[in-house]
Design a protein around this motif. Structure first.
Motif, PDB file in Angstrom:
ATOM      1  N   SER A 655      28.998  19.005 -14.157  1.00  0.00           N
ATOM      2  CA  SER A 655      28.155  20.231 -14.729  1.00  0.00           C
ATOM      3  C   SER A 655      28.358  21.441 -13.588  1.00  0.00           C
ATOM      4  CB  SER A 655      26.660  19.737 -14.770  1.00  0.00           C
ATOM      5  OG  SER A 655      25.864  20.872 -14.767  1.00  0.00           O
ATOM      6  N   ASN A 656      27.996  22.557 -13.919  1.00  0.00           N
ATOM      7  CA  ASN A 656      27.932  23.849 -13.122  1.00  0.00           C
ATOM      8  C   ASN A 656      26.888  23.518 -12.345  1.00  0.00           C
ATOM      9  OD1 ASN A 656      26.299  26.655 -13.508  1.00  0.00           O
ATOM     10  ND2 ASN A 656      28.272  26.675 -12.345  1.00  0.00           N
ATOM     11  N   ASP A 657      25.823  22.595 -12.521  1.00  0.00           N
ATOM     12  CA  ASP A 657      24.403  22.486 -11.800  1.00  0.00           C
ATOM     13  C   ASP A 657      24.617  21.167 -10.935  1.00  0.00           C
ATOM     14  OD1 ASP A 657      22.391  23.666 -11.099  1.00  0.00           O
ATOM     15  OD2 ASP A 657      21.199  23.194 -13.124  1.00  0.00           O
ATOM     16  N   GLN A 658      25.642  20.688 -10.528  1.00  0.00           N
ATOM     17  CA  GLN A 658      25.949  19.409  -9.819  1.00  0.00           C
ATOM     18  C   GLN A 658      27.099  19.879  -8.840  1.00  0.00           C
ATOM     19  OE1 GLN A 658      27.701  16.732 -13.116  1.00  0.00           O
ATOM     20  NE2 GLN A 658      27.739  15.751 -11.135  1.00  0.00           N
ATOM     21  N   VAL A 663      22.885  16.070  -8.531  1.00  0.00           N
ATOM     22  CA  VAL A 663      22.490  16.933  -9.489  1.00  0.00           C
ATOM     23  C   VAL A 663      21.392  18.005  -9.007  1.00  0.00           C
ATOM     24  CG1 VAL A 663      21.627  16.796 -11.834  1.00  0.00           C
ATOM     25  CG2 VAL A 663      23.088  15.036 -11.284  1.00  0.00           C
ATOM     26  N   TYR A 664      21.704  19.170  -9.197  1.00  0.00           N
ATOM     27  CA  TYR A 664      20.729  20.229  -8.921  1.00  0.00           C
ATOM     28  C   TYR A 664      19.923  20.687  -9.817  1.00  0.00           C
ATOM     29  CZ  TYR A 664      24.268  20.919  -4.933  1.00  0.00           C
ATOM     30  OH  TYR A 664      25.216  20.887  -3.725  1.00  0.00           O
ATOM     31  N   GLY A 665      20.449  20.261 -11.110  1.00  0.00           N
ATOM     32  CA  GLY A 665      19.308  20.739 -12.196  1.00  0.00           C
ATOM     33  C   GLY A 665      20.006  20.229 -13.483  1.00  0.00           C
ATOM     34  N   ILE A 673      25.012  24.410 -21.917  1.00  0.00           N
ATOM     35  CA  ILE A 673      24.224  23.201 -22.157  1.00  0.00           C
ATOM     36  C   ILE A 673      22.805  23.224 -21.436  1.00  0.00           C
ATOM     37  CG2 ILE A 673      24.001  20.602 -22.157  1.00  0.00           C
ATOM     38  CD1 ILE A 673      27.110  20.795 -22.710  1.00  0.00           C
ATOM     39  N   LYS A 674      21.824  23.177 -21.468  1.00  0.00           N
ATOM     40  CA  LYS A 674      20.449  23.437 -20.812  1.00  0.00           C
ATOM     41  C   LYS A 674      19.602  22.324 -21.341  1.00  0.00           C
ATOM     42  CE  LYS A 674      17.329  26.808 -19.010  1.00  0.00           C
ATOM     43  NZ  LYS A 674      16.946  28.067 -19.186  1.00  0.00           N
ATOM     44  N   GLY A 675      18.859  21.531 -20.152  1.00  0.00           N
ATOM     45  CA  GLY A 675      17.863  20.650 -20.514  1.00  0.00           C
ATOM     46  C   GLY A 675      18.105  19.365 -20.851  1.00  0.00           C
ATOM     47  N   THR A 676      19.744  18.937 -20.738  1.00  0.00           N
ATOM     48  CA  THR A 676      19.865  17.481 -20.838  1.00  0.00           C
ATOM     49  C   THR A 676      21.421  17.402 -20.362  1.00  0.00           C
ATOM     50  OG1 THR A 676      20.517  15.949 -22.436  1.00  0.00           O
ATOM     51  CG2 THR A 676      21.110  18.069 -23.141  1.00  0.00           C
ATOM     52  N   ARG A 677      21.596  16.110 -20.056  1.00  0.00           N
ATOM     53  CA  ARG A 677      22.957  15.608 -19.557  1.00  0.00           C
ATOM     54  C   ARG A 677      23.501  14.846 -20.475  1.00  0.00           C
ATOM     55  NH1 ARG A 677      24.759  16.865 -14.521  1.00  0.00           N
ATOM     56  NH2 ARG A 677      25.888  14.678 -14.227  1.00  0.00           N
ATOM     57  N   ASP A 678      22.952  14.546 -21.603  1.00  0.00           N
ATOM     58  CA  ASP A 678      23.051  13.185 -22.141  1.00  0.00           C
ATOM     59  C   ASP A 678      23.819  13.777 -23.522  1.00  0.00           C
ATOM     60  OD1 ASP A 678      21.874  11.392 -20.755  1.00  0.00           O
ATOM     61  OD2 ASP A 678      19.786  11.763 -21.737  1.00  0.00           O
TER      62      ASP A 678
END
Length: 761
Positions: A655-658, A663-665, A673-678
Motif C-alpha cells: 500500500s501507499n501507507d506502508q 503498516v502506517y495506516g 482504497i481507504k479504511g481497509t486492507r481486505d
C-alpha cells in the motif's frame, strides 16, 4: 488506535503522485504518532550530508540535496520511529501474547517504541522486564549448549554496516554462516542473476546516470510508493526529453503523473509532469515474453539491415569484444513464436514493437526494476533477460546506461557487502582467517527458505533476529507460526512490537534498541554509522534525537555484548573497544575489504556518498569466461505453473501507507482504497465472468496440491485496471497463500508476484 472502518471507502484516485495529496498524507501521520516539534525538525536533516540516512528505502542520496530531501514514505518512516508513544513493561502486564495475536499489524506497532529488555514468561503468557546482563548471559549460555549449525542469525535490511559486520563476524566465529537476510525475500534473484551475467551482484548505475540517459525502461517497480524520491530525477529526465517506457501489470500513479511538492509553481498551479511515454500492462509473470518480443524485433531489424547493407541495429563491436553466448541467444530470439509471446505477455505485437523502437533509437538506456521481476519462480531468468536486452546495444558500462535494481530496505545491499551471506564464495574467508586467526566455516549456511524448513522440522534450535518481522515477511505464515515454539531460543532485536514477537521459543528475549535517528553515546562520545544505497554509494548517518528510553542499547552494543559472552577472547576482535568507538569497526571493515572501503573513515561523509566501485560498470566482467554472459530463458512465463480454468495469478502488493511489513495506516491513496486492507483487486471482466459483484466478500485458496490448505477470507471484490487472469492483494496479509516451496529457482526468493490461487465465493 484503530483506523479501520466498517464501511471502507473505495473510489478511484484522480490526482498525481506527490502534490497536495503527499503533503496531506504526511501531515496526518505526525499528530497520530504524537511527534513533537523537536522531532519534526529532524526532517530537515534527512538524507543530508552530516544528517541521517532514511530508515526506509535505499534510494540514492544526492550530493546537492533538495531543501526537503525526503519523500512521503520517508517522512512517515521518520515519524514512525520518533513517535512519543511507548510500549512499556506495564503494557505487557495487561496483555497476554495470546490476546495480542488478535491485534492487527498496525495496532501492534502503533502502540509505540519498546522501552525495556523483556523476557517471555510461559507461566503467565506475558513478557516481563529483565536486566540486560540477564538477557546476554542467558542468550550466550543457550547458544553454547546447542550445536552451532542449529542456530540462525537473521538480519533485516536496516541495520548499519558496522552492526552488520559485527553480526556476521560473530556468527562465523561461533561456527556457522546461517546468515539469511531480507535480501533472500526480495532481491536475491538480482544477486544471483547479475553475478552470473556480468560478474557483479548489484546494479551498475548511479544517480548521475539519470542526467545522461536517453531512455529508461521500467519493469515491475512502483516508484510512487516504494521509492518516491526517484520521482525527482525521473521528472528532470522526462523534461529534457528522455523517454520512459513502463512494463507493469498495474497502472501505478507514480509512473504516470507527478507534481513536485517542492516546486511552488507546480503546487499552486497544480501542474503535472507526465512520466511514462509508453505504459504496457504486462501480465503477472509475462515480462520474459515482453522482453523476448523486444529482442526479437531488434534481432530481426539487425538481420534486415545487414542484408540490405544498412546501419546495424545491434552494437556488434561491443558484442564481439565483451559478450559470450551471443549467437545462441540471437538464434533463440529468431525462433521465438509471436503467438506465444503475445499470449504470455498479454500485450499485442504492435505495443511491443513501439517499445522496441524506443530502445533501438536510444543511445543510452537504463533498465530499472523491482520485485515485480525478482519475486517469481523464474525471477533469475527475469533479471538475466533484462541484462540480455541491455547487452544487445552495449547498454552496460557507459554513462546513462545499465541495470538499476531498486532495493527495498535502507541498508539491505550494504549488509551483503560486509559479510551477511550464507554463501562461502561471497564471504571474505581468507581475509577473516588472516585478520582474526580462526578457521571460518566453509559449509554453505541456511538461507531464508532453508531456515523456514528448519524451523518447521525442528532442526533449527535458535533464531536471533537483528530487526525485521520474519514470520510476517516469509511464505507459509501459518505453518511457520505453528512451528516457532519448537525453537529452544528466540531473540528479537527491535524498536517496536510486531507479530513475530508474539510467537516464542522455550527461551525468548525481546531486546529494544536505539533507532538510527536517535543520539548514540558510547565511551568515545557520540557515534555515527554508515549505510549503502541502491547505487553502491556509502553514506554516513548520525542521530541527534534523545533516545525513546534510557534503557535502550544500540545495535552494535547489543551485538558486542552477546559476542563477548559467547566467544572466547580474541585480541583481534576487541568487541568492547568497537562498541566504544564505531570508527574502529570501520577500520576493521576496511582491513577486510580494502578495495571497497579504502580510507573508510575519511570518506564516509562525502556528499552524495562514496562509490564502492563496480567492475561491470568499467566493462570488466568477473565471470568464468571473462565476458558478459547471454542467457536463453527456459520459458516465456516466469510463474512456474501452467494456466488452468479458474486459476488466477495473484500478485501481493504494498500500500501507499506502508513500508515492507510496517503498516502506517489504512489509506492506499493512489489506489483509492481507504479504511481497509481486505481487498481483492480484479479485472471487471473477470468479476462478471466469475459471477461476482463489486463489494462482495470472497476468499482465496492456493491452487497447489501439497497437503496443506491455505486460505485467506473476507476479501472485498474491488474492480481495478489489472490484466485479465491476474489478482492483487496486500502483503503481508496474503503471504499465508504462498507455499514455502513456491520460490525462485536458484535464488530461493519467495515467488510472491505470481501465486496460483482460486476464488472461493
Amino acid at each position: 488506535m484503530k483506523q479501520r472502518d466498517d464501511a471502507p471507502e473505495i473510489e478511484p484516485f484522480k490526482g498525481p503522485a506527490g502534490g497536495w495529496g503527499s503533503v496531506r498524507s504526511l501531515a496526518e501521520i505526525l499528530p497520530r504518532e504524537r511527534v513533537g516539534p523537536t522531532a519534526v525538525a529532524q526532517l530537515a536533516r534527512q538524507n543530508k550530508p552530516e544528517g541521517f540516512a532514511c530508515v526506509s528505502c535505499a534510494w540514492a542520496k544526492p550530493a546537492k540535496p533538495l531543501p526537503f530531501e525526503f519523500c512521503e514514505e520517508g517522512g512517515k518512516a521518520t515519524a514512525w520511529e520518533l513517535t512519543s508513544l511507548r510500549t512499556t513493561p506495564e503494557f505487557f502486564r495487561e496483555h497476554t501474547l495470546t490476546d495480542l495475536r488478535g491485534w492487527t499489524d498496525y495496532e501492534l506497532e502503533q502502540n509505540g517504541r519498546l522501552t525495556h529488555p523483556l523476557r517471555y514468561d510461559a507461566a503467565t503468557d506475558k513478557y516481563v522486564g529483565c536486566s540486560w546482563d540477564e538477557a546476554f548471559d542467558s542468550i550466550a549460555a543457550e547458544l553454547k549448549a546447542i550445536e552451532p549449525k542449529a542456530a540462525v542469525f537473521y538480519a533485516s535490511g536496516r541495520a548499519s554496516l558496522e552492526t552488520s559486520y559485527m553480526w556476521a563476524l560473530m556468527a562465523r566465529m561461533y561456527g556457522n554462516q546461517n546468515l539469511p537476510d531480507s535480501s533472500n525475500m526480495c532481491h536475491e534473484s538480482t544477486s544471483v542473476g547479475l553475478k552470473a551475467a556480468i560478474g557483479e551482484p548489484v546494479g551498475t548505475c548511479r544517480l548521475e546516470d539519470f542526467e545522461h540517459t536517453d531512455a529508461i525502461f521500467f519493469f515491475g517497480q512502483n516508484v510512487g510508493s516504494n521509492a518516491p524520491r526517484m520521482l525527482h530525477p525521473l521528472r528532470d529526465a522526462r523534461k529534457r526529453g528522455c523517454e520512459i517506457v513502463v512494463f507493469n501489470p498495474l497502472r501505478e500513479r507514480g509512473l504516470e503523473r507527478f507534481t513536485d511538492p517542492q516546486n511552488p509553481r507546480e503546487m499552486l498551479m497544480r501542474d503535472e509532469t507526465r512520466i511514462a511515454t509508453q505504459y504496457h500492462q504486462v501480465r503477472a509473470g509475462g515480462d520474459i515474453a515482453a522482453m523476448t518480443g523486444m529482442c526479437k524485433f531488434l534481432v530481426e531489424w539487425d538481420d534486415a539491415a545487414k542484408a540490405s547493407g544498412g546501419e546495424a541495429v545491434l552494437d556488434w563491436p561491443f558484442l564481439d569484444q565483451h559478450c559470450h553466448g551471443v549467437d545462441t541467444f540471437l538464434d533463440a530470439m529468431r525462433a521465438a513464436s509471436w503467438d506465444d509471446i503475445v499470449a504470455e505477455s498479454g500485450l499485442d505485437k504492435w505495443a511491443i514493437e513501439q517499445a522496441a523502437r524506443v530502445y533501438a533509437r536510444a543511445k543510452a538506456v537504463m533498465g530499472i526494476y523491482g520485485m515485480g521481476l525478482t519475486q517469481h519462480v523464474k525471477g533469475v531468468d527475469n533479471v538475466r533477460m533484462i541484462v540480455n536486452l541491455l547487452l544487445l546495444r552495449g547498454n552496460i558500462g557507459k554513462p546513462g546506461a545499465g541495470p538499476s535494481p531498486v532495493r527495498g530496505h535502507s541498508n539491505v545491499q550494504g549488509q551483503r557487502t560486509v559479510g551477511i551471506t550464507e554463501k562461502t564464495e561471497l564471504a571474505p574467508v581468507e581475509k577473516l582467517k588472516e585478520i582474526y586467526g580462526f578457521d571460518p566455516p566453509t559449509e554453505k549456511g541456511l538461507d531464508t527458505i532453508e531456515t523456514c524448513r528448519g524451523i518447521i522440522d525442528g532442526s533449527v534450535r535458535a533464531f536471533l533476529g537483528l530487526g525485521g518481522n520474519f514470520i510476517r515477511a516469509v511464505a507459509d505464515t501459518g505453518p511457520i507460526e505453528a512451528a516457532w515454539h519448537k525453537l529452544r531460543l528466540s531473540v528479537q532485536i527491535a524498536t517496536k512490537l510486531n507479530r513475530n514477537h508474539l510467537f516464542t521459543g522455550e527461551v525468548t528475549y525481546l531486546l529494544p534498541c536505539l533507532g538510527r535517528i536517535e543520539r548514540d553515546e558510547q565511551a568515545s562520545g557520540p557515534q555515527s554509522v554508515t549505510i549503502e544505497d541502491s547505487t553502491s554509494c556509502i553514506h554516513g548517518s548520525i542521530g541527534r534525537v534523545d533516545p525513546a528510553s534510557e534503557h535502550l542499547m544500540s545495535e552494535p552494543a547489543i551485538v558486542g555484548a552477546i559476542a563477548e559472552r559467547l566467544l572466547p577472547p580474541n585480541p583481534a576482535a576487541p568487541w568492547s573497544e568497537w562498541v566504544g568507538d564505531y570508527s574502529k569497526v570501520r577500520d576493521a571493515i576496511e582491513a577486510t575489504y580494502p578495495e571497497k572501503f579504502k580510507d573508510f573513515n575519511a570518506r564516509m561523509w562525502t556528499p552524495g556518498g562514496f562509490w564502492k566501485g563496480n567492475k561491470a560498470a568499467e566493462r570488466v566482467w568477473q565471470t568464468e569466461t571473462g565476458k558478459a554472459e547471454f542467457h536463453v530463458p527456459e520459458t516465456l512465463s516466469a510463474t512456474g505453473f501452467d494456466d488452468a480454468d479458474g486459476r488466477f495469478r495473484l500478485m501481493t502488493l504494498r500500500s501507499n501507507d506502508q513500508f515492507n511489513t510496517t503498516v502506517y495506516g489504512y489509506h492506499d491513496r493512489f489506489r483509492g482504497i481507504k479504511g481497509t486492507r481486505d481487498v481483492l483487486l480484479m479485472n471487471q471482466e473477470d468479476i462478471r465472468a466469475n459471477g461476482l459483484k463489486e463489494g462482495q466478500r470472497v476468499a482465496l485458496s492456493t491452487d497447489v496440491e501439497d497437503g496443506i490448505e491455505r486460505r485467506l477470507d473476507g476479501l472485498l471484490v474491488t474492480p481495478y485496471d489489472i490484466p485479465r487472469g491476474c489478482l492483487g492483494a496486500y502483503y503481508p496479509e496474503a503471504n499465508v497463500l504462498i507455499p514455502l516451496e513456491h520460490h525462485a529457482d536458484e535464488s530461493h526468493v519467495l515467488a510472491a508476484k505470481s501465486v496460483p490461487v482460486r476464488i472461493v465465493a
